[in-house]
Design an enzyme around this catalytic site. Sequence first.
Site, PDB file in Angstrom:
ATOM      1  N   LYS A 170     -60.929  38.223  -2.239  1.00  0.00           N
ATOM      2  CA  LYS A 170     -60.270  37.098  -2.912  1.00  0.00           C
ATOM      3  C   LYS A 170     -61.253  36.468  -3.886  1.00  0.00           C
ATOM      4  O   LYS A 170     -62.206  35.826  -3.479  1.00  0.00           O
ATOM      5  CB  LYS A 170     -59.822  36.040  -1.901  1.00  0.00           C
ATOM      6  CG  LYS A 170     -58.948  34.971  -2.531  1.00  0.00           C
ATOM      7  CD  LYS A 170     -59.079  33.601  -1.891  1.00  0.00           C
ATOM      8  CE  LYS A 170     -60.317  32.859  -2.279  1.00  0.00           C
ATOM      9  NZ  LYS A 170     -60.400  32.458  -3.699  1.00  0.00           N
ATOM     10  N   GLY A 221     -70.730  31.271  -2.062  1.00  0.00           N
ATOM     11  CA  GLY A 221     -70.203  30.050  -2.672  1.00  0.00           C
ATOM     12  C   GLY A 221     -71.025  28.861  -2.231  1.00  0.00           C
ATOM     13  O   GLY A 221     -72.194  29.005  -1.861  1.00  0.00           O
ATOM     14  N   SER A 222     -70.415  27.693  -2.251  1.00  0.00           N
ATOM     15  CA  SER A 222     -71.177  26.480  -1.954  1.00  0.00           C
ATOM     16  C   SER A 222     -71.401  26.315  -0.448  1.00  0.00           C
ATOM     17  O   SER A 222     -70.636  26.837   0.367  1.00  0.00           O
ATOM     18  CB  SER A 222     -70.426  25.268  -2.499  1.00  0.00           C
ATOM     19  OG  SER A 222     -69.177  25.176  -1.858  1.00  0.00           O
ATOM     20  N   THR A 223     -72.416  25.561  -0.113  1.00  0.00           N
ATOM     21  CA  THR A 223     -72.735  25.307   1.294  1.00  0.00           C
ATOM     22  C   THR A 223     -71.578  24.582   1.978  1.00  0.00           C
ATOM     23  O   THR A 223     -71.210  24.890   3.118  1.00  0.00           O
ATOM     24  CB  THR A 223     -74.036  24.492   1.382  1.00  0.00           C
ATOM     25  OG1 THR A 223     -75.078  25.284   0.805  1.00  0.00           O
ATOM     26  CG2 THR A 223     -74.391  24.142   2.813  1.00  0.00           C
ATOM     27  N   GLU A 224     -70.983  23.637   1.247  1.00  0.00           N
ATOM     28  CA  GLU A 224     -69.868  22.855   1.815  1.00  0.00           C
ATOM     29  C   GLU A 224     -68.723  23.788   2.241  1.00  0.00           C
ATOM     30  O   GLU A 224     -68.188  23.675   3.349  1.00  0.00           O
ATOM     31  CB  GLU A 224     -69.400  21.903   0.709  1.00  0.00           C
ATOM     32  CG  GLU A 224     -68.483  20.830   1.146  1.00  0.00           C
ATOM     33  CD  GLU A 224     -67.946  20.077  -0.078  1.00  0.00           C
ATOM     34  OE1 GLU A 224     -68.427  20.269  -1.211  1.00  0.00           O
ATOM     35  OE2 GLU A 224     -66.998  19.306   0.139  1.00  0.00           O
ATOM     36  N   GLY A 226     -68.999  27.012   2.723  1.00  0.00           N
ATOM     37  CA  GLY A 226     -69.536  27.917   3.738  1.00  0.00           C
ATOM     38  C   GLY A 226     -69.373  27.352   5.146  1.00  0.00           C
ATOM     39  O   GLY A 226     -69.062  28.083   6.094  1.00  0.00           O
ATOM     40  N   GLU A 243     -73.706  33.501   1.861  1.00  0.00           N
ATOM     41  CA  GLU A 243     -74.705  33.326   0.795  1.00  0.00           C
ATOM     42  C   GLU A 243     -74.330  32.044   0.078  1.00  0.00           C
ATOM     43  O   GLU A 243     -73.347  32.003  -0.656  1.00  0.00           O
ATOM     44  CB  GLU A 243     -74.672  34.514  -0.178  1.00  0.00           C
ATOM     45  CG  GLU A 243     -75.026  35.848   0.449  1.00  0.00           C
ATOM     46  CD  GLU A 243     -76.511  35.992   0.767  1.00  0.00           C
ATOM     47  OE1 GLU A 243     -77.295  35.062   0.480  1.00  0.00           O
ATOM     48  OE2 GLU A 243     -76.881  37.035   1.321  1.00  0.00           O
ATOM     49  N   CYS A 277     -77.254  31.219  -8.120  1.00  0.00           N
ATOM     50  CA  CYS A 277     -77.653  30.637  -6.837  1.00  0.00           C
ATOM     51  C   CYS A 277     -79.171  30.529  -6.737  1.00  0.00           C
ATOM     52  O   CYS A 277     -79.701  29.489  -6.377  1.00  0.00           O
ATOM     53  CB  CYS A 277     -77.076  31.440  -5.695  1.00  0.00           C
ATOM     54  SG  CYS A 277     -77.415  33.185  -5.801  1.00  0.00           S
ATOM     55  N   GLU A 375     -78.345  20.384  -5.903  1.00  0.00           N
ATOM     56  CA  GLU A 375     -78.221  21.596  -6.726  1.00  0.00           C
ATOM     57  C   GLU A 375     -77.422  21.261  -7.991  1.00  0.00           C
ATOM     58  O   GLU A 375     -76.239  20.950  -7.912  1.00  0.00           O
ATOM     59  CB  GLU A 375     -77.485  22.680  -5.925  1.00  0.00           C
ATOM     60  CG  GLU A 375     -77.354  23.964  -6.693  1.00  0.00           C
ATOM     61  CD  GLU A 375     -76.520  25.026  -5.971  1.00  0.00           C
ATOM     62  OE1 GLU A 375     -75.491  24.702  -5.377  1.00  0.00           O
ATOM     63  OE2 GLU A 375     -76.924  26.191  -6.031  1.00  0.00           O
TER      64      GLU A 375
HETATM   65  P1  NAD Z   1     -66.990  27.289  -3.878  1.00  0.00           P
HETATM   66  O1  NAD Z   1     -67.542  27.174  -2.513  1.00  0.00           O
HETATM   67  O2  NAD Z   1     -66.243  26.160  -4.446  1.00  0.00           O
HETATM   68  O3  NAD Z   1     -65.983  28.517  -3.979  1.00  0.00           O
HETATM   69  C1  NAD Z   1     -66.351  29.819  -3.589  1.00  0.00           C
HETATM   70  C2  NAD Z   1     -65.129  30.554  -3.114  1.00  0.00           C
HETATM   71  O4  NAD Z   1     -64.635  29.935  -1.929  1.00  0.00           O
HETATM   72  C3  NAD Z   1     -63.969  30.600  -4.089  1.00  0.00           C
HETATM   73  O5  NAD Z   1     -63.392  31.893  -4.079  1.00  0.00           O
HETATM   74  C4  NAD Z   1     -62.996  29.599  -3.490  1.00  0.00           C
HETATM   75  O6  NAD Z   1     -61.639  29.857  -3.822  1.00  0.00           O
HETATM   76  C5  NAD Z   1     -63.223  29.809  -2.022  1.00  0.00           C
HETATM   77  N1  NAD Z   1     -62.784  28.725  -1.148  1.00  0.00           N
HETATM   78  C6  NAD Z   1     -62.404  27.469  -1.473  1.00  0.00           C
HETATM   79  N2  NAD Z   1     -62.045  26.778  -0.358  1.00  0.00           N
HETATM   80  C7  NAD Z   1     -62.221  27.614   0.685  1.00  0.00           C
HETATM   81  C8  NAD Z   1     -62.058  27.485   2.078  1.00  0.00           C
HETATM   82  N3  NAD Z   1     -61.629  26.355   2.644  1.00  0.00           N
HETATM   83  N4  NAD Z   1     -62.342  28.543   2.858  1.00  0.00           N
HETATM   84  C9  NAD Z   1     -62.785  29.702   2.328  1.00  0.00           C
HETATM   85  N5  NAD Z   1     -62.986  29.874   0.998  1.00  0.00           N
HETATM   86  C10 NAD Z   1     -62.704  28.843   0.185  1.00  0.00           C
HETATM   87  O7  NAD Z   1     -68.228  27.720  -4.753  1.00  0.00           O
HETATM   88  P2  NAD Z   1     -68.261  27.950  -6.331  1.00  0.00           P
HETATM   89  O8  NAD Z   1     -68.204  26.606  -6.953  1.00  0.00           O
HETATM   90  O9  NAD Z   1     -67.275  28.986  -6.717  1.00  0.00           O
HETATM   91  O10 NAD Z   1     -69.707  28.599  -6.516  1.00  0.00           O
HETATM   92  C11 NAD Z   1     -70.843  27.833  -6.739  1.00  0.00           C
HETATM   93  C12 NAD Z   1     -71.712  27.773  -5.508  1.00  0.00           C
HETATM   94  O11 NAD Z   1     -71.943  29.081  -4.997  1.00  0.00           O
HETATM   95  C13 NAD Z   1     -73.080  27.200  -5.752  1.00  0.00           C
HETATM   96  O12 NAD Z   1     -73.412  26.291  -4.725  1.00  0.00           O
HETATM   97  C14 NAD Z   1     -74.008  28.394  -5.683  1.00  0.00           C
HETATM   98  O13 NAD Z   1     -75.327  28.121  -5.376  1.00  0.00           O
HETATM   99  C15 NAD Z   1     -73.325  29.259  -4.700  1.00  0.00           C
HETATM  100  N6  NAD Z   1     -73.694  30.660  -4.875  1.00  0.00           N
HETATM  101  C16 NAD Z   1     -74.539  31.239  -3.957  1.00  0.00           C
HETATM  102  C17 NAD Z   1     -74.951  32.538  -4.112  1.00  0.00           C
HETATM  103  C18 NAD Z   1     -75.875  33.178  -3.111  1.00  0.00           C
HETATM  104  O14 NAD Z   1     -76.011  34.384  -3.106  1.00  0.00           O
HETATM  105  N7  NAD Z   1     -76.510  32.421  -2.243  1.00  0.00           N
HETATM  106  C19 NAD Z   1     -74.505  33.279  -5.195  1.00  0.00           C
HETATM  107  C20 NAD Z   1     -73.637  32.669  -6.112  1.00  0.00           C
HETATM  108  C21 NAD Z   1     -73.229  31.359  -5.926  1.00  0.00           C
END
Ligand code: NAD
Length: 469
Positions: A170, A221-224, A226, A243, A277, A375
């Site tokens: 997704k 994605g974001s820690t929140e 995650g 990640e 990231c 961040e």
């Molecule tokens: P995000 O957490 O908003 O979204 C990431 C994904 O999660 C999207 O596909 C979103 O649709 C999905 N999502 C939203 N709500 C969800 C839920 N309740 N349950 C499961 N999935 C859900 O993050 P973003 O804004 O797309 O990305 C930016 C963040 O990602 C930054 O904090 C960045 O540091 C981090 N990031 C980390 C790495 C790494 O390898 N550590 C790599 C890239 C990005």
Amino acid sequence: MNEYRLLIDGRPVATPEHLPVPNPATGETVGLAPLATAGHIDQAVSAAARAFKSWRNTSDEDRRRACAGLAERITAAAEELARLLTLEQGKPLNGLGSRFELGGAAAWAGYTATLDLPVETVQNDAQGRIEIHRKPVGVVASITPWNWPLLIAVWHVVPAIRAGNTVVIKPSPWTPLSTLRMIEIMAAGLPPGVLNVVSGRDDIAPLLTTHPDVAKVVFTGSTETGRKVMAAGAATLKHLTLELGGNDAGIVLPGSDPKAMAERIFWGAFLNSGQTCAALKRLYVPDESYDAFCDVLAGFAAKVKLGNGLDEESQLGPLQNPMQFNKVAAMVEQAKAAGAKPLLGGNPAEHRKGHFYPVTLLAEAEAGMRIVDEEQFGPALPIIRYSDVEDALAQANASSYALGGSVWSSDPDRAWELASRLECGTAWVNRHGDIRPDVPFGGIKSSGIGVEFGRHGLEEYTTIQVLYR
Ligand code: NAD
């Protein structure tokens, strides 16, 4: 307007409703992403569960060949995918942009295809025999962000499939189109149901992370978010790779030559307009060379070309979405109000339409400013003055994030020693953000759980079975 489709069980699936995907450089609609319903998510997971029954039993050689084929398919479609990626993500075609991302995706897929999961023999003698076998986990749900959507999709999908799992991916609602197209291209080289893609708004993600037939979630994605993924997986004890975010520190040691380091420091921080990231997100510079570093970095940064990613001359593009633009702008404003001095940029009003934020260097930044403590995920680097290396190290380690970090010095042995004391998943010397498909990568503390890449990353898509007699 091009209407994209889901891919379930090897077949394109049209949806009644769509989400327009805007180009962050112009605001124009790039294409219409399908909005999957709960029924589509169920169908995709069921297709993956059915396909798992046979894919898990295919020979290792067949799976290796299939994954090598995925790399070839990505390479063959690289230019088409790079253009689509630039249109929806904003990053330039050239430089460290879309073509670079597609090259990385093919390289990662190709290398991952060659990896093995050999049986380990612990004992084999007259007293008995003990072997450790690696088995696939089952259906893997992959959830990806908008910053490096195709590279991250390959990081999730290819090791999962190589190890014998099946996948439902997704993508982010901000950048779904290039993933929908890349998965369509990749899945044509696999049996139906091994690789499926669904797209929609954020609200469909929990349907995957709570689905009883999903055995593992790999999330970037974001820690929140995650944390939500981890909580959602608790009821069915899902395997997880997370990640998450980072706030990587770079520490320059006394006696370092700014001219030798400025270019690498700049791109370590501003790769993909800082939306990376493991970008360098705060730079600690000793008092004695502070002004020289600021001058040289500002001189280099002033020559970098910001523009529409389709322009072959552009080196940096816009921020991907308005929420990210507003976050970076607010953090820079707060830092300026608290005494930080922009050496360059810091004022988006000077710039054009689209989410273009100028390259920004903030001198006299310090702990307590949001842009140092949080961040920023954008093209604004705080430069913090220090007089005691131990104090700089303590500040670097004070973050709850712990993805990467770097130490910069003309004495690499001294830097190596300090790097080993950074609390993070990867610590670099005289470079920042370098990754390779054969070296594990992952965060600790609030930056994640588990690693990706190489043998260690591949093992995350397996469970252990011990055979004992
Ligand atoms: P995000 O957490 O908003 O979204 C990431 C994904 O999660 C999207 O596909 C979103 O649709 C999905 N999502 C939203 N709500 C969800 C839920 N309740 N349950 C499961 N999935 C859900 O993050 P973003 O804004 O797309 O990305 C930016 C963040 O990602 C930054 O904090 C960045 O540091 C981090 N990031 C980390 C790495 C790494 O390898 N550590 C790599 C890239 C990005």
